[in-house]
Design an enzyme around this catalytic site. Structure first.
Site, PDB file in Angstrom:
ATOM      1  CE1 TYR A  80      37.089  19.244   5.775  1.00 46.93           C
ATOM      2  CE2 TYR A  80      37.748  21.398   6.386  1.00 46.93           C
ATOM      3  CZ  TYR A  80      36.802  20.694   6.067  1.00 46.93           C
ATOM      4  OH  TYR A  80      35.378  21.040   6.217  1.00 46.93           O
ATOM      5  CB  SER A  81      43.880  14.760   6.334  1.00 47.08           C
ATOM      6  OG  SER A  81      43.697  14.330   7.661  1.00 47.08           O
ATOM      7  CB  CYS A 258      43.332   8.405   8.455  1.00 44.72           C
ATOM      8  SG  CYS A 258      43.074  10.237   8.363  1.00 44.72           S
ATOM      9  CD  GLU A 298      45.293  13.593  11.859  1.00 45.15           C
ATOM     10  OE1 GLU A 298      46.292  14.272  12.511  1.00 45.15           O
ATOM     11  OE2 GLU A 298      44.974  13.845  10.622  1.00 45.15           O
ATOM     12  CE1 TYR A 300      36.772  12.234   9.423  1.00 41.34           C
ATOM     13  CE2 TYR A 300      39.180  12.206   9.413  1.00 41.34           C
ATOM     14  CZ  TYR A 300      38.067  12.078   8.819  1.00 41.34           C
ATOM     15  OH  TYR A 300      38.282  11.321   7.411  1.00 41.34           O
TER      16      TYR A 300
END
Length: 300
Positions: A80-81, A258, A298, A300
């Site tokens: 997790y960021s 992101c 980044e 996901y």
């Protein structure tokens, strides 16, 4: 960031590993979305005191959910960021925070509701509950040291996490060795206004720091683009295409993206057409920006 810059930086990596995680405690768990938003997204803060875990804005940590998978093996960690600055939300270097959406979906074959193991574990934590933490990891999303840089941030949903860390460092904290004097420009895409995470804080920062922070929202189900269709993040960026293109040319402009992987296609579409309008091929320019360490993704 150039290689020499990143070498100079003391970047913490894997202080805690999966076979020996840090056991932190949940301090608080707050609902981030407002009535009418789909799903459940939380801002969860953990206590790090008693350990050696430290991190930088733009890094991630791993959370190891308790229990075992269907094969009897311990659950794998999920990354997790980090949503807090290196000093934590309380400014005492003793906490770390995450923005986590509860994963819940219908199984395509059985129609049963499937719950994401780790996101549900985090979203259900109560103050005092223990949590296993690994990391930190990641060098891709770090901020440049240049306080006069232009920082363009493109986020969807919980992809706001690293940018919250950036903005809190730039505008909410005071540092003896760092005062941000550049331009931070956030494009934030969500389906409904009620799903706009950290809305009061972001709007207050944009009001208070007009010269250094711009906030543009794309609310797909409530706003329309110029064609009368849903307003996605790339449509909002297209309204500023010329200005953004000029900024991309500056050697100290860094662009960060992101969120869910699906956002990349729309952004690429915008970049391809904007580059073409300026007589450039996006793939070539993207490669150049990456080689200069100015294009950070980044998803996901």
């Amino acid at each position: 960031m150039t290689q020499s810059q990143s070498e100079k930086k003391d970047i913490p990596v894997n202080i805690y590993r999966p076979n020996n995680p840090f056991v932190g405690k949940c301090i608080s768990n707050e609902v981030l979305v407002r009535p009418g938003a789909q799903g459940d997204t939380r801002h969860v803060k953990f206590d790090l005191s008693g350990g050696d875990l430290r991190y930088l804005e733009g890094q991630s940590i791993g959370i190891v959910p308790p229990g075992e998978d269907k094969n009897g093996k311990p659950h794998k960690l999920r990354l997790y960021s980090i949503a807090s600055t290196r000093h934590g939300d309380d400014g005492d270097d003793k906490t770390i925070s995450l923005s986590v959406k509860r994963l819940e979906y219908k199984h395509p074959e059985t129609g049963e509701t499937v719950l994401g193991v780790c996101s549900n574990h985090i979203c259900d934590l109560k103050p005092g509950d223990e949590v296993k933490i690994t990391g930190p990891v990641g060098k891709e999303m770090l901020l440049p040291d240049d306080p006069t840089a232009t920082i363009i941030m493109i986020a969807t949903g919980t992809g706001i996490a690293p940018f919250r860390a950036f903005l809190w460092r730039m505008f909410k904290e005071t540092h003896p060795d760092y005062k941000f004097k550049g331009l931070a420009w956030l494009f934030f895409g969500v389906p409904t206004d009620s799903a706009l995470l950290y809305k009061p804080d972001l709007e207050w920062l944009a009001y208070k720091h007009k010269k250094h922070f711009r906030l543009d929202k794309a609310i797909s189900r409530e706003q329309k683009n110029e064609k009368g269709e849903k307003m996605y993040i790339q449509n909002r960026m297209a309204e500023y295409a010329d200005e953004l293109w000029d900024l991309f040319q500056k050697p100290n402009t860094h662009t960060y993206m992101c969120g869910l992987r699906g956002m990349e296609d729309g952004i690429a579409e915008f970049m391809v057409s904007t580059a073409a309008k300026n007589g450039t091929e996006w793939k070539v320019f993207e490669k150049q920006m990456k080689s200069e360490g100015r294009w950070h993704v980044e998803t996901y």
